[in-house]
Design a protein around this motif. Structure first.
Motif, PDB file in Angstrom:
ATOM      1  N   ASP A  98       7.891  -2.661   1.013  1.00 18.60           N
ATOM      2  CA  ASP A  98       7.812  -4.112   1.612  1.00 18.60           C
ATOM      3  C   ASP A  98       6.535  -4.284   2.309  1.00 18.60           C
ATOM      4  OD1 ASP A  98      10.128  -4.508   0.217  1.00 18.60           O
ATOM      5  OD2 ASP A  98      11.186  -4.495   2.097  1.00 18.60           O
ATOM      6  N   ALA A  99       6.301  -3.297   3.201  1.00 20.58           N
ATOM      7  CA  ALA A  99       4.887  -3.448   4.249  1.00 20.58           C
ATOM      8  C   ALA A  99       4.339  -1.978   4.475  1.00 20.58           C
ATOM      9  CB  ALA A  99       5.648  -3.711   5.802  1.00 20.58           C
ATOM     10  N   ALA A 100       3.150  -2.148   5.236  1.00 20.59           N
ATOM     11  CA  ALA A 100       2.210  -0.996   5.600  1.00 20.59           C
ATOM     12  C   ALA A 100       1.702  -1.277   6.788  1.00 20.59           C
ATOM     13  CB  ALA A 100       1.154  -0.980   4.451  1.00 20.59           C
ATOM     14  N   VAL A 101       1.750  -0.054   7.620  1.00 16.42           N
ATOM     15  CA  VAL A 101       1.021  -0.055   8.597  1.00 16.42           C
ATOM     16  C   VAL A 101      -0.445   0.755   8.384  1.00 16.42           C
ATOM     17  CG1 VAL A 101       0.836   1.446  10.972  1.00 16.42           C
ATOM     18  CG2 VAL A 101       2.981   0.223  10.373  1.00 16.42           C
ATOM     19  N   CYS A 102      -1.511  -0.198   8.851  1.00 20.47           N
ATOM     20  CA  CYS A 102      -2.689   0.402   8.416  1.00 20.47           C
ATOM     21  C   CYS A 102      -3.744  -0.445   9.061  1.00 20.47           C
ATOM     22  CB  CYS A 102      -2.971   0.185   6.916  1.00 20.47           C
ATOM     23  SG  CYS A 102      -2.749  -1.718   6.310  1.00 20.47           S
TER      24      CYS A 102
END
Ligand SMILES: O=C(O)C(=O)Cc1ccccc1
Length: 307
Positions: free
Chosen positions: A145-149
């Motif tokens: 669902d999501a990315a830390v970037c």
């Protein structure tokens, strides 16, 4: 045209660090999925050099990079790059924090944002991906669902920004290294780093102390020491060392010869300009380079019967 491999895909911190190197402006950039693949591209000649992350000021070493330098065909570090890293949370357009069940990032990305993630998406499953930009691309693929970037990755993959500056430590800096096949090191600048791996004699009392002594007696400032398991069995380690100075400095050359005498093996990883020019060294008055040259000249005279 030079070919530079790097930990990709486009949008990684590694790509940002690579773009800060002037020579990379005219080079062909080859994104690789993992650090071992980037290093292997150099070893096989597919690339002339590779930029890979080595360590982070918050999370410490990047193990695949250390392992890739300690074993396999020798590679040499030609340059280091320091990059401040900031992390945002991105998801598919239309998503909100409440809908996030899975969050992906590079292991260092997840580690550096662990506190924020636990507080703000406590039920989300954390998934490791090969890089922060791969995590962003994975949102587009529908893998999570999501990315830390990095902000550049969120923008590149047209994701929605759910939160900014989600790192637990806002001042994190990552150190990247440019590696090549073995070659003469770049010229001495007077503010250099020398990196090596020391393979000590196991089960010999004082073996590590002998290594450290080679530096201490010559007033060489050590700036990093890190052990990695040798993998053959439990309890066997090799030691990564960084020190101030260049292999062309008499004191560093002497220390390397000393290590060669007391260690089972020594792998020289390179001498290259130190990126943080404000690094102070240990600040004490110490024998100067002239003192080392003077001592060598004196020894020669004494050996020849003079004084
Ligand atoms: O995945 C990336 O973008 C990288 O370049 C590796 C990395 C991951 C997290 C912090 C710093 C570098």
């Amino acid at each position: 045209m030079l070919r530079y491999a790097y930990l990709g895909p486009a949008g990684t911190f590694t790509e940002q660090a690579l773009r800060s190197i002037p020579e990379a402006a005219d080079a062909e950039l080859l994104p690789m999925v993992t650090v071992p693949e980037a290093l292997s591209a150099v070893r096989t000649g597919t690339a002339d050099a590779a930029l890979v992350p080595l360590e982070n000021s918050v999370e410490g070493a990047v193990p695949p990079t250390l392992d890739g330098l300690a074993s396999g065909e020798r590679l040499m570090i030609n340059r280091e790059v320091l990059l401040p890293v900031t992390f945002n949370l991105y998801a598919a357009p239309g998503a909100d924090l409440g809908s996030i069940k899975t969050v992906a990032s590079h292991p260092h990305g997840l580690a550096q944002c662990r506190g924020w993630l636990r507080t703000n998406v406590p039920d989300a499953e954390l998934i490791t991906s090969p890089s922060t930009a791969d995590a962003a691309e994975g949102v587009v693929r529908g893998d999570w669902d999501a990315a830390v970037c990095a902000p550049v990755a969120g923008q590149r993959y047209d994701l929605a920004e759910l939160a900014v500056n989600v790192a637990d430590n806002a001042a994190a800096v990552t150190r990247f290294i440019l590696v090549t096949r073995p070659a003469p090191p770049p010229a001495r600048t007077g503010a250099d780093v020398t990196s090596l791996v020391a393979f000590i004699h196991h089960d010999r009392t004082g073996a590590l102390l002998e290594v450290l002594t080679e530096f201490a007696v010559r007033d060489i400032n050590l700036t990093r020491i890190e052990s990695r398991p040798m993998k053959e069995r439990i309890g066997r380690y090799c030691f990564f060392l960084d020190c101030d100075g260049h292999i062309e400095d008499d004191r560093v050359g002497e220390a390397l010869m000393g290590l060669r005498r007391v260690c089972e093996d020594v792998r020289f990883l390179g001498s290259y300009p130190r990126a943080n020019a404000d690094h102070e060294g240990d600040g004490r008055a110490k024998p100067s380079d002239d003192d080392f040259a003077d001592a060598a000249a004196w020894l020669e005279r004494v050996r020849a019967g003079g004084a």
